[in-house]
Design a protein around this motif. Structure first.
Motif, short mmCIF file in Angstrom:
data_model
loop_
_atom_site.label_atom_id
_atom_site.label_comp_id
_atom_site.label_asym_id
_atom_site.label_seq_id
_atom_site.Cartn_x
_atom_site.Cartn_y
_atom_site.Cartn_z
N LEU A 15 0.83 -1.20 0.00
CA LEU A 15 0.00 0.00 0.00
C LEU A 15 0.87 1.25 0.00
CD1 LEU A 15 -2.72 1.50 0.21
CD2 LEU A 15 -2.58 1.16 2.71
N ALA A 16 1.89 1.28 0.86
CA ALA A 16 2.74 2.46 0.98
C ALA A 16 3.70 2.62 -0.20
CB ALA A 16 3.52 2.42 2.29
N THR A 17 4.40 1.57 -0.55
CA THR A 17 5.49 1.70 -1.52
C THR A 17 5.06 1.51 -2.98
OG1 THR A 17 6.17 -0.62 -1.35
CG2 THR A 17 7.19 0.94 0.19
N LYS A 18 4.11 0.63 -3.22
CA LYS A 18 3.68 0.35 -4.60
C LYS A 18 2.45 1.16 -4.98
CE LYS A 18 6.65 -3.11 -5.12
NZ LYS A 18 7.99 -2.69 -5.34
N THR A 19 1.38 1.00 -4.20
CA THR A 19 0.13 1.67 -4.56
C THR A 19 0.26 3.17 -4.40
OG1 THR A 19 -1.10 -0.29 -3.85
CG2 THR A 19 -2.36 1.76 -4.13
N ASP A 34 -7.08 7.97 -3.78
CA ASP A 34 -7.80 6.77 -3.34
C ASP A 34 -7.11 6.07 -2.17
OD1 ASP A 34 -9.92 7.01 -5.07
OD2 ASP A 34 -9.12 5.59 -6.55
N CYS A 35 -5.87 6.41 -1.91
CA CYS A 35 -5.14 5.83 -0.78
C CYS A 35 -5.54 6.46 0.56
CB CYS A 35 -3.63 6.00 -0.98
SG CYS A 35 -2.97 5.06 -2.38
N PHE A 36 -6.32 7.55 0.51
CA PHE A 36 -6.67 8.31 1.71
C PHE A 36 -8.16 8.22 2.03
CE2 PHE A 36 -2.90 10.31 0.02
CZ PHE A 36 -2.15 10.60 1.14
N HIS A 37 -8.48 8.16 3.32
CA HIS A 37 -9.86 8.35 3.75
C HIS A 37 -10.24 9.81 3.50
CE1 HIS A 37 -11.12 4.59 5.57
NE2 HIS A 37 -9.87 4.43 5.96
N LEU A 41 -5.56 13.04 7.44
CA LEU A 41 -4.66 14.12 7.86
C LEU A 41 -3.27 13.83 7.30
CD1 LEU A 41 -4.28 16.63 9.68
CD2 LEU A 41 -3.72 15.05 11.53
N PHE A 42 -2.67 14.83 6.65
CA PHE A 42 -1.34 14.71 6.05
C PHE A 42 -0.48 15.83 6.62
CE2 PHE A 42 2.08 15.02 3.14
CZ PHE A 42 2.15 13.84 2.41
N CYS A 43 0.54 15.48 7.39
CA CYS A 43 1.38 16.48 8.07
C CYS A 43 2.83 16.33 7.65
CB CYS A 43 1.31 16.30 9.59
SG CYS A 43 -0.34 16.49 10.26
N ARG A 125 -7.32 2.35 3.95
CA ARG A 125 -6.71 3.58 3.43
C ARG A 125 -5.96 4.29 4.56
NH1 ARG A 125 -12.34 5.30 0.98
NH2 ARG A 125 -12.24 4.28 -1.02
N PHE A 126 -5.20 5.31 4.15
CA PHE A 126 -4.47 6.11 5.14
C PHE A 126 -5.43 7.02 5.88
CE2 PHE A 126 -1.00 6.03 1.71
CZ PHE A 126 -0.47 4.85 2.18
#
Length: 140
Positions: A15-19, A34-37, A41-43, A125-126
């Motif tokens: 999920l982290a490295t490929k997607t 699409d990887c995020f809800h 929150l992105f900091c 998702r993240f």
């Protein structure tokens, strides 16, 4: 708050490295988001910046994608907490701008993954992403 884990160690790494990074490197906006809800929150911890929700995260990526001709994330070293749906990765971000300048950053990201909600078929998702960047913040 912890969430029930739904992904294996290998699935968290993928999920982290490929997607995620695969789609960032390809500048594929919709697949990246699409990887995020929706309320993720992105900091960027080293720059004291915060992007809350997909609209702010989208704007951040629009600026990032426009700033670099080529984006490469490589040489991942991952640590996984499978029981709690968390992953950390140290890596190199290699960024090439339109003038041929190359920026190399040694970064570490920490992700908290939340499983899908009832009726959501997209999977985990993240929920939170925390970035530690070795140089100037390129995710403004």
């Amino acid at each position: 708050m912890q969430y029930e884990p739904t992904l294996s160690r290998g699935e968290l790494i993928a999920l982290a490295t490929k997607t995620y990074f695969g789609n960032v490197d390809a500048k594929n906006m919709e697949a990246t988001l699409d990887c995020f809800h929706d309320e993720a929150l992105f900091c960027v911890q080293t720059a004291f910046t915060r992007h809350a929700g997909k609209a702010e995260i989208r704007r951040m990526f629009e600026d990032f994608f426009a700033s670099y001709e080529t984006i490469i994330h490589r040489d991942f070293n991952c640590t996984v907490d499978e029981a709690n749906g968390r992953i950390a990765a140290s890596f190199i971000a290699e960024l090439h701008d339109a003038d041929g300048r190359v920026t190399l950053l040694n970064n570490t990201n920490f992700w908290r993954v939340r499983p899908n909600q009832p009726g959501d078929t997209a999977g985990a998702r993240f929920q939170e992403v925390y970035v530690y960047m070795s140089g100037a913040n390129v995710l403004t």
